[in-house]
Design a protein around this motif. Structure first.
Motif, PDB file in Angstrom:
ATOM      1  N   VAL A  82       0.869  -1.179   0.000  1.00 23.65           N
ATOM      2  CA  VAL A  82       0.000   0.000   0.000  1.00 23.65           C
ATOM      3  C   VAL A  82       0.904   1.227   0.000  1.00 23.65           C
ATOM      4  O   VAL A  82       1.653   1.455   0.957  1.00 23.65           O
ATOM      5  N   SER A  83       0.857   2.016  -1.066  1.00 25.18           N
ATOM      6  CA  SER A  83       1.727   3.192  -1.151  1.00 25.18           C
ATOM      7  C   SER A  83       1.164   4.335  -0.311  1.00 25.18           C
ATOM      8  O   SER A  83      -0.046   4.420  -0.064  1.00 25.18           O
ATOM      9  N   ARG A  87      -2.764   5.846   0.150  1.00 24.18           N
ATOM     10  CA  ARG A  87      -3.345   6.058   1.479  1.00 24.18           C
ATOM     11  C   ARG A  87      -3.814   7.497   1.655  1.00 24.18           C
ATOM     12  O   ARG A  87      -4.930   7.750   2.125  1.00 24.18           O
ATOM     13  N   ASP A  88      -2.973   8.466   1.256  1.00 23.77           N
ATOM     14  CA  ASP A  88      -3.325   9.877   1.430  1.00 23.77           C
ATOM     15  C   ASP A  88      -4.525  10.270   0.574  1.00 23.77           C
ATOM     16  O   ASP A  88      -5.412  11.013   1.024  1.00 23.77           O
ATOM     17  N   ILE A  89      -4.564   9.792  -0.677  1.00 22.96           N
ATOM     18  CA  ILE A  89      -5.694  10.108  -1.559  1.00 22.96           C
ATOM     19  C   ILE A  89      -6.984   9.543  -0.983  1.00 22.96           C
ATOM     20  O   ILE A  89      -8.024  10.213  -0.957  1.00 22.96           O
ATOM     21  N   PHE A  90      -6.916   8.319  -0.480  1.00 25.93           N
ATOM     22  CA  PHE A  90      -8.122   7.695   0.075  1.00 25.93           C
ATOM     23  C   PHE A  90      -8.567   8.415   1.341  1.00 25.93           C
ATOM     24  O   PHE A  90      -9.770   8.589   1.579  1.00 25.93           O
ATOM     25  N   GLU A  91      -7.610   8.857   2.177  1.00 28.91           N
ATOM     26  CA  GLU A  91      -7.949   9.617   3.372  1.00 28.91           C
ATOM     27  C   GLU A  91      -8.683  10.907   3.006  1.00 28.91           C
ATOM     28  O   GLU A  91      -9.683  11.272   3.632  1.00 28.91           O
ATOM     29  N   ARG A  92      -8.206  11.586   1.961  1.00 29.48           N
ATOM     30  CA  ARG A  92      -8.863  12.830   1.538  1.00 29.48           C
ATOM     31  C   ARG A  92     -10.274  12.552   1.035  1.00 29.48           C
ATOM     32  O   ARG A  92     -11.207  13.319   1.300  1.00 29.48           O
ATOM     33  N   VAL A 118     -10.621   3.812   6.354  1.00 28.79           N
ATOM     34  CA  VAL A 118      -9.468   3.475   5.515  1.00 28.79           C
ATOM     35  C   VAL A 118      -9.069   2.011   5.727  1.00 28.79           C
ATOM     36  O   VAL A 118      -8.780   1.292   4.769  1.00 28.79           O
ATOM     37  N   GLN A 119      -9.077   1.557   6.964  1.00 26.01           N
ATOM     38  CA  GLN A 119      -8.680   0.174   7.249  1.00 26.01           C
ATOM     39  C   GLN A 119      -9.624  -0.837   6.600  1.00 26.01           C
ATOM     40  O   GLN A 119      -9.202  -1.905   6.155  1.00 26.01           O
ATOM     41  N   TYR A 120     -10.900  -0.505   6.558  1.00 30.22           N
ATOM     42  CA  TYR A 120     -11.864  -1.435   5.963  1.00 30.22           C
ATOM     43  C   TYR A 120     -11.874  -1.358   4.439  1.00 30.22           C
ATOM     44  O   TYR A 120     -11.832  -2.377   3.751  1.00 30.22           O
TER      45      TYR A 120
END
Length: 219
Positions: A82-83, A87-92, A118-120
């Protein structure tokens, strides 16, 4: 006469294009029921999977044993990373989707722990291509066009290990296994198939799991 000749020429050209696409799809299709890839980049691209879905030459599984303890088909990715950008794009996106952040998510963010959303759902998004590789496989027993998503659920077995993999990326890779289990057939034809999507640690323990059930009226 000219019109008839033109029509036949167009028909012949379309037939040749169809045959060429069939041969091309046959050349890029992978027919082994158990496939292993080194990383996500080595998986077929989305456009290749679309062509395979539309023009694949369907075959039957060579091993028709009904051992319920063994999956019928598997797609394995050995180095599933997981890059930080993903992760950052998904968090936004999660922050944009939600009107407000819960106290738990805010507390997690302050501790540099990925939110529960994010974890799910980040693994669900990132494992989609491997899942599609299995669904478009020539040996896949159901007709994917028209299939229904009957039900699914996700489970985080080891939250700390998953958080570490999401935060640290390449220094903490996981392995992915998408498995197709036995098919149950209905009285009127068609049936259900069950998939498991597992992210595992290096020693083999399941970190995150999703179970998906698809139903199709035509097999």
């Amino acid at each position: 006469m000219i019109v008839v000749n033109g029509f036949l020429t167009c028909l012949a050209a379309l037939l040749l294009c169809y045959v060429a696409l069939k041969l091309f799809v046959h050349s890029i299709s992978l027919y082994k029921p158990h496939l292993r890839f080194h990383n996500r980049d080595s998986l077929p691209s989305i456009w290749q999977l679309l062509l395979i879905l539309l023009f694949r030459i369907r075959t039957k599984l060579s091993d028709s044993s009904n051992d319920s303890n063994q999956p019928l088909m598997t797609i394995c990715v050995e180095d599933f990373v997981v890059s930080s950008q993903e992760r950052d794009i998904f968090e936004r996106l999660i922050q944009l989707e939600t009107a407000h952040t819960s106290k738990e998510d805010a507390r997690s963010a302050s501790k540099s722990i990925p939110s529960l959303s994010v974890q799910y759902f980040l693994p669900h998004v990132l494992t989609l291509r491997a899942f599609l590789v299995l669904c478009t496989h020539p040996c896949f027993p159901l007709n994917l066009l028209g299939a229904l998503h009957a039900r699914s659920y996700m489970h985080i077995a080891k939250p700390l290990a998953l958080s570490k993999a999401i935060n640290e990326g390449s220094t903490c890779p996981l392995s992915l296994e998408v498995a197709l289990w036995g098919m149950t057939r209905g009285a009127r034809g068609g049936g259900e198939v069950v998939f498991t999507i597992d992210l595992r640690e290096e020693r083999g323990d399941v970190v995150w799991r999703e179970v998906i059930v698809l139903y199709s009226r035509k097999s």
